[in-house]
Design a protein around this motif. Structure first.
Motif, PDB file in Angstrom:
ATOM      1  N   UNK A   1       0.863  -1.179   0.000  1.00 10.57           N
ATOM      2  CA  UNK A   1       0.000   0.000   0.000  1.00 10.57           C
ATOM      3  C   UNK A   1       0.903   1.233   0.000  1.00 10.57           C
ATOM      4  N   UNK A   2       0.280   2.412  -0.108  1.00 11.68           N
ATOM      5  CA  UNK A   2       1.053   3.651  -0.047  1.00 11.68           C
ATOM      6  C   UNK A   2       1.576   3.879   1.369  1.00 11.68           C
ATOM      7  N   UNK A   3       2.731   4.502   1.463  1.00 10.35           N
ATOM      8  CA  UNK A   3       3.338   4.789   2.767  1.00 10.35           C
ATOM      9  C   UNK A   3       2.504   5.817   3.523  1.00 10.35           C
ATOM     10  N   UNK A   4       2.377   5.633   4.837  1.00 14.97           N
ATOM     11  CA  UNK A   4       1.618   6.565   5.650  1.00 14.97           C
ATOM     12  C   UNK A   4       2.552   7.501   6.408  1.00 14.97           C
ATOM     13  N   UNK A   5       1.968   8.405   7.178  1.00 14.43           N
ATOM     14  CA  UNK A   5       2.750   9.453   7.829  1.00 14.43           C
ATOM     15  C   UNK A   5       3.705   8.874   8.878  1.00 14.43           C
ATOM     16  N   UNK A   6       3.347   7.708   9.445  1.00 17.38           N
ATOM     17  CA  UNK A   6       4.259   7.043  10.369  1.00 17.38           C
ATOM     18  C   UNK A   6       5.513   6.573   9.661  1.00 17.38           C
ATOM     19  N   UNK A   7       5.347   6.045   8.443  1.00 17.49           N
ATOM     20  CA  UNK A   7       6.505   5.669   7.632  1.00 17.49           C
ATOM     21  C   UNK A   7       7.372   6.888   7.340  1.00 17.49           C
ATOM     22  N   UNK A   8       6.703   8.022   7.086  1.00 19.81           N
ATOM     23  CA  UNK A   8       7.443   9.253   6.794  1.00 19.81           C
ATOM     24  C   UNK A   8       8.375   9.612   7.943  1.00 19.81           C
ATOM     25  N   UNK A   9       7.880   9.433   9.171  1.00 18.17           N
ATOM     26  CA  UNK A   9       8.713   9.786  10.323  1.00 18.17           C
ATOM     27  C   UNK A   9       9.966   8.915  10.403  1.00 18.17           C
ATOM     28  N   UNK A  10       9.813   7.629  10.146  1.00 20.56           N
ATOM     29  CA  UNK A  10      10.974   6.730  10.164  1.00 20.56           C
ATOM     30  C   UNK A  10      11.932   7.088   9.029  1.00 20.56           C
ATOM     31  N   UNK A  11      11.387   7.331   7.844  1.00 18.15           N
ATOM     32  CA  UNK A  11      12.227   7.716   6.701  1.00 18.15           C
ATOM     33  C   UNK A  11      13.073   8.949   7.015  1.00 18.15           C
ATOM     34  N   UNK A  12      12.397   9.994   7.491  1.00 20.09           N
ATOM     35  CA  UNK A  12      13.064  11.274   7.732  1.00 20.09           C
ATOM     36  C   UNK A  12      14.051  11.160   8.891  1.00 20.09           C
ATOM     37  N   UNK A  13      13.660  10.474   9.958  1.00 19.96           N
ATOM     38  CA  UNK A  13      14.529  10.363  11.132  1.00 19.96           C
ATOM     39  C   UNK A  13      15.863   9.729  10.776  1.00 19.96           C
ATOM     40  N   UNK A  14      15.829   8.618  10.063  1.00 14.82           N
ATOM     41  CA  UNK A  14      17.089   7.938   9.750  1.00 14.82           C
ATOM     42  C   UNK A  14      17.813   8.571   8.568  1.00 14.82           C
ATOM     43  N   UNK A  15      17.081   9.312   7.739  1.00 17.77           N
ATOM     44  CA  UNK A  15      17.760  10.113   6.721  1.00 17.77           C
ATOM     45  C   UNK A  15      18.629  11.168   7.400  1.00 17.77           C
ATOM     46  N   UNK A  16      18.096  11.812   8.435  1.00 14.62           N
ATOM     47  CA  UNK A  16      18.859  12.822   9.173  1.00 14.62           C
ATOM     48  C   UNK A  16      20.034  12.179   9.910  1.00 14.62           C
ATOM     49  N   UNK A  17      19.817  11.008  10.500  1.00 15.94           N
ATOM     50  CA  UNK A  17      20.914  10.311  11.180  1.00 15.94           C
ATOM     51  C   UNK A  17      22.055  10.039  10.213  1.00 15.94           C
ATOM     52  N   UNK A  18      21.730   9.496   9.042  1.00 16.30           N
ATOM     53  CA  UNK A  18      22.787   9.178   8.071  1.00 16.30           C
ATOM     54  C   UNK A  18      23.471  10.444   7.561  1.00 16.30           C
TER      55      UNK A  18
END
Length: 507
Positions: A57-74
């Motif tokens: 299914x399409x990614x939801x806003x919870x997925x967005x938080x995980x994506x962005x959080x670890x993008x910033x970490x990297x």
């Protein structure tokens, strides 16, 4: 040329600060429940594995938080000078995937490819860089079978009469160490349905026996497909080795998924699986847990129909990654206002530097100026090195933006111009570590969200009204000029009259 387009390098003093601060980085470890000084297994290099999406299914806003959080970490780790190998898996075979494909009457491969493409589009819109590797479950079946075979040989796994292969949790002494749950307590309070094929109700499946009409692969135990937990153990060790530096994911994965990963991996390899565990907090919607059953479930795409993607990213970064966040229109509007402040500041600095003929020149700042501005960057680095404290880092950005605005208003000589440019360049460079504030200010401030047909004025309509207002003022028809300003405000358009003329932004 705009300031945003002109700044492509990190100021020399900031680069030095970043490298020198590498040793001060602390990360909260979910295993030890404490912030610890980050010490990679291999000096200067970081291996990071993050549990990715199950693509049905399409990614939801919870997925967005995980994506962005670890993008910033990297990104932050790279800014500190580490060589980062960021791995985020894709689960492309799963009960939900099979069910959705059957429901849609489409091939599983077509379904997963469609949603992988959508996931990449959403991540890119949110400003997330592509991970170094995105291993797919279906491409690593051999590694999973090898690990299951090893576990069986070591008496940590067993084949059940129903054809499934289970992990025997009682054989792993440390089971529950991540989630701080004791197996005997779980068993005592268990309401898990008794599965007569399991030796223990909490044993979990490693290999599922084939069912009619489902995809399957050959194995020592007959045709079947992998269980969910074994996927990450096999793919992470394949990409990063038996031990690596950081394992991350949503807080909901801590138990049982990550607990089961530890049990599988450490039983198979005899090594510590991950040195640091990072978990991203939940997103609530208007104070309630987000779920489809409550009707408060939002995909990233649905939110982007109402808010700029960078506003969503800024909203996510405005809270610490470990905290629970309340998602609402009001919170997104507040985030948009905050991000607008950053872009307005950069735009104001551009105007002054361009007027002074210094926009495209490198101005040498005095040691005194560098020392003063470097105080802001030192505070920013301190915040980020304290377990990636993005809300505190953003607070520093706002303080520096206030200084830039002050300089833009008061600058009158070359020394002031040098200080303004140093401050503005530093503001943009610090924001770049979070990947915000990097587009042309006018582009962001005038960005149109959604369709004009939904009630927004087009750029052409706005420009035409501004031109009419200019002509009305020239003809001393101030009543009409005020009417136009009021009309634009009613349509969420804010005018800004300055030395360089009239500009506008959407509010």
């Amino acid at each position: 040329m705009s300031l945003s387009a002109n700044i492509t390098q990190t100021p020399e003093f900031l680069s030095k600060q970043l490298v020198e601060s590498q040793a001060t980085l602390k990360i909260y470890d979910s295993m030890t429940t404490d912030k610890r000084k980050f010490e990679p297994l291999q000096a200067g290099k970081v291996g990071m594995y993050v549990c990715g999406m199950t693509v049905y299914d399409y990614c939801h806003i919870g997925h967005a938080r995980v994506m962005v959080a670890f993008d910033v970490v990297s990104r932050w780790l790279r800014h500190l000078g580490f060589e980062v190998n960021y791995v985020r898996n894709i689960t492309d075979i799963d009960d939900k995937i099979i069910a959705r494909a059957n429901e849609n009457g489409e091939e599983i491969g077509d379904l997963t490819e469609r949603f992988i493409k959508a996931m990449h589009e959403d991540a890119a819109a949110l400003g997330c860089a592509v991970p170094n590797s995105e291993p797919r479950a279906t491409q690593h079946i051999d590694e999973m079978l090898q690990m299951i075979d090893t576990l069986e040989q070591k008496d940590h796994a067993y084949a059940a009469p129903n054809g499934d292969v289970y992990y025997a949790v009682e054989t792993f002494e440390g089971y529950g160490k991540l989630s701080k749950r004791k197996l005997e307590d779980l068993q005592a309070g268990s309401r898990v349905d008794v599965d007569t094929d399991k030796k223990n109700p909490f044993d979990f499946v490693l290999w599922k026996a084939a069912k009619l009409g489902e995809p399957q692969w050959d194995s020592n135990w007959g045709g079947g497909r992998p269980g969910w937990h074994i996927e990450c153990s096999a793919m992470s060790t394949k990409c990063l080795g038996d031990s690596f530096d950081i394992h991350g994911g949503g807080h909901d994965l801590q138990f049982p998924h990550h607990e089961n990963e530890i049990a599988q991996s450490e039983a198979a390899t005899g090594c510590t699986y991950a040195n640091n565990w990072m978990h991203v907090g939940f997103i609530n919607v208007d104070g309630e847990k987000m779920s489809k059953s409550l009707g408060n479930f939002f995909t990233i795409r649905e939110v982007m129909e109402k808010f700029h993607p960078e506003t969503i990213r800024f909203f996510i970064l405005s809270s610490h990654y470990r905290s629970q966040v309340n998602f609402s229109d009001a919170a997104l509007k507040e985030a948009h206002s905050g991000l607008t402040r950053v872009y307005q500041t950069l735009k104001a600095a551009e105007a002054v530097l361009e007027s002074a003929g210094k926009l495209d020149e490198s101005v040498e700042a005095s040691t005194e100026v560098v020392n003063e501005i470097s105080g802001y960057s030192a505070n920013f680095i301190k915040a980020m090195n304290d377990d990636f404290n993005t809300p505190q880092a953003i607070s520093v950005l706002f303080s520096l933006a206030k200084e830039v605005n002050k300089l833009a208003r008061e600058t009158e000589n070359d020394q002031g111009i040098a200080k303004l440019q140093t401050a503005a360049v530093t503001l943009k460079a610090l924001a770049a570590t979070l990947n915000i504030g990097q587009v042309d200010p006018t582009e962001f401030l005038q960005a149109q969200i959604g369709a004009v047909s939904e009630g927004q004025m087009s750029d052409e309509q706005i420009d035409a009204l501004i031109q009419e207002r200019i002509e009305a003022k020239a003809n001393k028809n101030f009543a009409r000029a005020d009417e136009i300003r009021d009309l634009l405000q009613q349509n969420n358009i804010e005018l800004e009259d300055g030395k360089q003329g009239t500009t506008w932004r959407r509010i």
